[in-house]
Design a protein around this motif. Sequence first.
Motif, PDB file in Angstrom:
ATOM      1  N   VAL A 145      37.559   3.862 -12.640  1.00  0.00           N
ATOM      2  CA  VAL A 145      37.272   4.718 -11.623  1.00  0.00           C
ATOM      3  C   VAL A 145      35.928   5.109 -11.574  1.00  0.00           C
ATOM      4  O   VAL A 145      34.992   4.317 -12.234  1.00  0.00           O
ATOM      5  CB  VAL A 145      38.039   6.590 -12.541  1.00  0.00           C
ATOM      6  N   ILE A 146      35.762   6.010 -10.582  1.00  0.00           N
ATOM      7  CA  ILE A 146      34.344   6.157 -10.141  1.00  0.00           C
ATOM      8  C   ILE A 146      34.271   8.063 -10.294  1.00  0.00           C
ATOM      9  O   ILE A 146      35.308   8.694 -10.451  1.00  0.00           O
ATOM     10  CB  ILE A 146      33.831   5.776  -8.832  1.00  0.00           C
ATOM     11  N   SER A 147      33.403   8.050 -11.161  1.00  0.00           N
ATOM     12  CA  SER A 147      33.703   9.538 -11.865  1.00  0.00           C
ATOM     13  C   SER A 147      32.011  10.338 -11.851  1.00  0.00           C
ATOM     14  O   SER A 147      30.940   9.395 -11.561  1.00  0.00           O
ATOM     15  CB  SER A 147      33.570   9.674 -13.517  1.00  0.00           C
ATOM     16  N   TRP A 148      31.895  11.802 -11.720  1.00  0.00           N
ATOM     17  CA  TRP A 148      31.138  12.012 -11.775  1.00  0.00           C
ATOM     18  C   TRP A 148      31.012  13.860 -12.663  1.00  0.00           C
ATOM     19  O   TRP A 148      32.225  13.944 -12.721  1.00  0.00           O
ATOM     20  CB  TRP A 148      30.536  13.016 -10.576  1.00  0.00           C
ATOM     21  N   PHE A 149      29.966  14.275 -13.244  1.00  0.00           N
ATOM     22  CA  PHE A 149      30.077  15.162 -14.343  1.00  0.00           C
ATOM     23  C   PHE A 149      29.095  16.249 -13.557  1.00  0.00           C
ATOM     24  O   PHE A 149      28.303  16.193 -12.373  1.00  0.00           O
ATOM     25  CB  PHE A 149      29.553  14.961 -15.552  1.00  0.00           C
ATOM     26  N   ALA A 150      29.591  17.709 -13.646  1.00  0.00           N
ATOM     27  CA  ALA A 150      29.042  19.117 -12.825  1.00  0.00           C
ATOM     28  C   ALA A 150      27.914  19.474 -13.695  1.00  0.00           C
ATOM     29  O   ALA A 150      26.544  20.035 -13.166  1.00  0.00           O
ATOM     30  CB  ALA A 150      29.563  19.938 -12.652  1.00  0.00           C
ATOM     31  N   GLY A 151      27.361  18.765 -15.199  1.00  0.00           N
ATOM     32  CA  GLY A 151      26.665  18.809 -15.610  1.00  0.00           C
ATOM     33  C   GLY A 151      26.560  17.627 -17.138  1.00  0.00           C
ATOM     34  O   GLY A 151      27.060  17.229 -17.246  1.00  0.00           O
ATOM     35  N   THR A 152      25.716  18.144 -17.532  1.00  0.00           N
ATOM     36  CA  THR A 152      26.347  17.031 -18.683  1.00  0.00           C
ATOM     37  C   THR A 152      27.653  17.302 -19.632  1.00  0.00           C
ATOM     38  O   THR A 152      28.000  17.940 -20.058  1.00  0.00           O
ATOM     39  CB  THR A 152      25.150  17.966 -20.317  1.00  0.00           C
ATOM     40  N   ALA A 153      27.717  16.068 -19.600  1.00  0.00           N
ATOM     41  CA  ALA A 153      29.356  15.769 -20.559  1.00  0.00           C
ATOM     42  C   ALA A 153      29.877  15.963 -22.048  1.00  0.00           C
ATOM     43  O   ALA A 153      29.397  14.677 -22.264  1.00  0.00           O
ATOM     44  CB  ALA A 153      29.269  13.860 -19.994  1.00  0.00           C
ATOM     45  N   ALA A 154      29.008  17.245 -21.852  1.00  0.00           N
ATOM     46  CA  ALA A 154      29.467  17.314 -23.889  1.00  0.00           C
ATOM     47  C   ALA A 154      30.961  17.840 -23.781  1.00  0.00           C
ATOM     48  O   ALA A 154      31.226  18.455 -23.372  1.00  0.00           O
ATOM     49  CB  ALA A 154      28.933  19.143 -24.207  1.00  0.00           C
ATOM     50  N   TRP A 155      32.022  16.837 -25.002  1.00  0.00           N
ATOM     51  CA  TRP A 155      32.595  17.081 -25.400  1.00  0.00           C
ATOM     52  C   TRP A 155      33.162  18.275 -26.794  1.00  0.00           C
ATOM     53  O   TRP A 155      32.395  18.175 -27.175  1.00  0.00           O
ATOM     54  CB  TRP A 155      33.089  15.478 -25.733  1.00  0.00           C
ATOM     55  N   VAL A 156      34.071  19.099 -25.966  1.00  0.00           N
ATOM     56  CA  VAL A 156      34.204  19.442 -27.103  1.00  0.00           C
ATOM     57  C   VAL A 156      35.822  19.438 -27.721  1.00  0.00           C
ATOM     58  O   VAL A 156      36.548  20.028 -27.588  1.00  0.00           O
ATOM     59  CB  VAL A 156      34.007  21.246 -27.267  1.00  0.00           C
ATOM     60  N   ALA A 157      35.877  19.213 -28.740  1.00  0.00           N
ATOM     61  CA  ALA A 157      37.198  19.266 -29.355  1.00  0.00           C
ATOM     62  C   ALA A 157      37.991  20.347 -29.784  1.00  0.00           C
ATOM     63  O   ALA A 157      37.829  21.288 -30.809  1.00  0.00           O
ATOM     64  CB  ALA A 157      37.487  18.213 -30.865  1.00  0.00           C
ATOM     65  N   SER A 158      38.825  20.636 -29.799  1.00  0.00           N
ATOM     66  CA  SER A 158      39.325  22.028 -29.587  1.00  0.00           C
ATOM     67  C   SER A 158      40.718  22.241 -28.944  1.00  0.00           C
ATOM     68  O   SER A 158      41.775  21.717 -27.795  1.00  0.00           O
ATOM     69  CB  SER A 158      38.948  23.386 -28.593  1.00  0.00           C
ATOM     70  N   ASP A 159      41.468  23.486 -28.593  1.00  0.00           N
ATOM     71  CA  ASP A 159      42.883  23.719 -28.094  1.00  0.00           C
ATOM     72  C   ASP A 159      43.016  24.496 -26.900  1.00  0.00           C
ATOM     73  O   ASP A 159      44.560  25.171 -26.366  1.00  0.00           O
ATOM     74  CB  ASP A 159      43.936  23.748 -29.724  1.00  0.00           C
ATOM     75  N   LEU A 160      41.670  24.861 -27.123  1.00  0.00           N
ATOM     76  CA  LEU A 160      41.810  26.692 -26.351  1.00  0.00           C
ATOM     77  C   LEU A 160      41.476  25.862 -24.566  1.00  0.00           C
ATOM     78  O   LEU A 160      41.260  24.531 -24.393  1.00  0.00           O
ATOM     79  CB  LEU A 160      40.097  26.820 -25.959  1.00  0.00           C
ATOM     80  N   ASP A 161      42.150  26.848 -23.946  1.00  0.00           N
ATOM     81  CA  ASP A 161      41.566  26.560 -22.088  1.00  0.00           C
ATOM     82  C   ASP A 161      41.395  27.370 -21.416  1.00  0.00           C
ATOM     83  O   ASP A 161      42.544  28.398 -21.274  1.00  0.00           O
ATOM     84  CB  ASP A 161      43.564  26.288 -21.793  1.00  0.00           C
ATOM     85  N   GLU A 162      40.178  27.408 -21.142  1.00  0.00           N
ATOM     86  CA  GLU A 162      39.743  28.197 -20.700  1.00  0.00           C
ATOM     87  C   GLU A 162      38.693  28.300 -19.456  1.00  0.00           C
ATOM     88  O   GLU A 162      37.678  27.824 -19.340  1.00  0.00           O
ATOM     89  CB  GLU A 162      38.521  29.144 -21.700  1.00  0.00           C
ATOM     90  N   PRO A 163      39.720  27.416 -18.519  1.00  0.00           N
ATOM     91  CA  PRO A 163      38.596  26.373 -16.802  1.00  0.00           C
ATOM     92  C   PRO A 163      38.056  27.910 -16.566  1.00  0.00           C
ATOM     93  O   PRO A 163      38.694  28.787 -16.583  1.00  0.00           O
ATOM     94  CB  PRO A 163      40.116  25.653 -16.502  1.00  0.00           C
TER      95      PRO A 163
END
Length: 182
Positions: free
Chosen positions: A99-117
């Motif tokens: 893939v070619i990939s872009w992030f719209a900011g810092t690619a900080a990952w948060v482990a969680s079950d929340l879904d608040e896009p």
Amino acid sequence: MGTMRLIDLLDAGLPGRDVVIPGSTVPVRQARLSCSASIIRFPPGWTRPQRGHYLAGEEFVLLEGELRVSGVQYELGHHAWLPAGTLRHSGVAPGGALVISWFAGTAAWVASDLDEPDGPSMRTPLATVVIPAGGLPLGPSSALRDTPVTLDRPAEMVTVGSWTWELSQVMPGGRVLVRWAT
């Protein structure tokens, strides 16, 4: 100002380094193209079983193989936009993927079950989708176009089908994903 550099995204010889995507099982190979764009090669059998989300939105195009993210299957030429906060409950590349990939900011990952896009996710087949006059917006910083134009500033461009990447102010002919720096 024309092309600054043209890169064949399918070139297996692109330089890169092994990195571990947070929550995944094995490293992937990453080659940086710009401060926001990377080529990621997922090895066969790659998985991310950890649930979580990124604090920044992610955009990617599948160039080879198959990738499934949270049950959504991406195939050759599919474009994805996953807004910040989108829950990723699984990830898998059974036979590998590129893939070619872009992030719209810092690619900080948060482990969680929340879904608040912070907006809707999208999956778009770049080769077959109808492009309206003026282009088809794909994310906050990108659009699919099929009419060459000269831009007011350089943008990252991915030519659909030939899968080349360039940083340019002049859009090449054909279907082109145009992405402006965020």
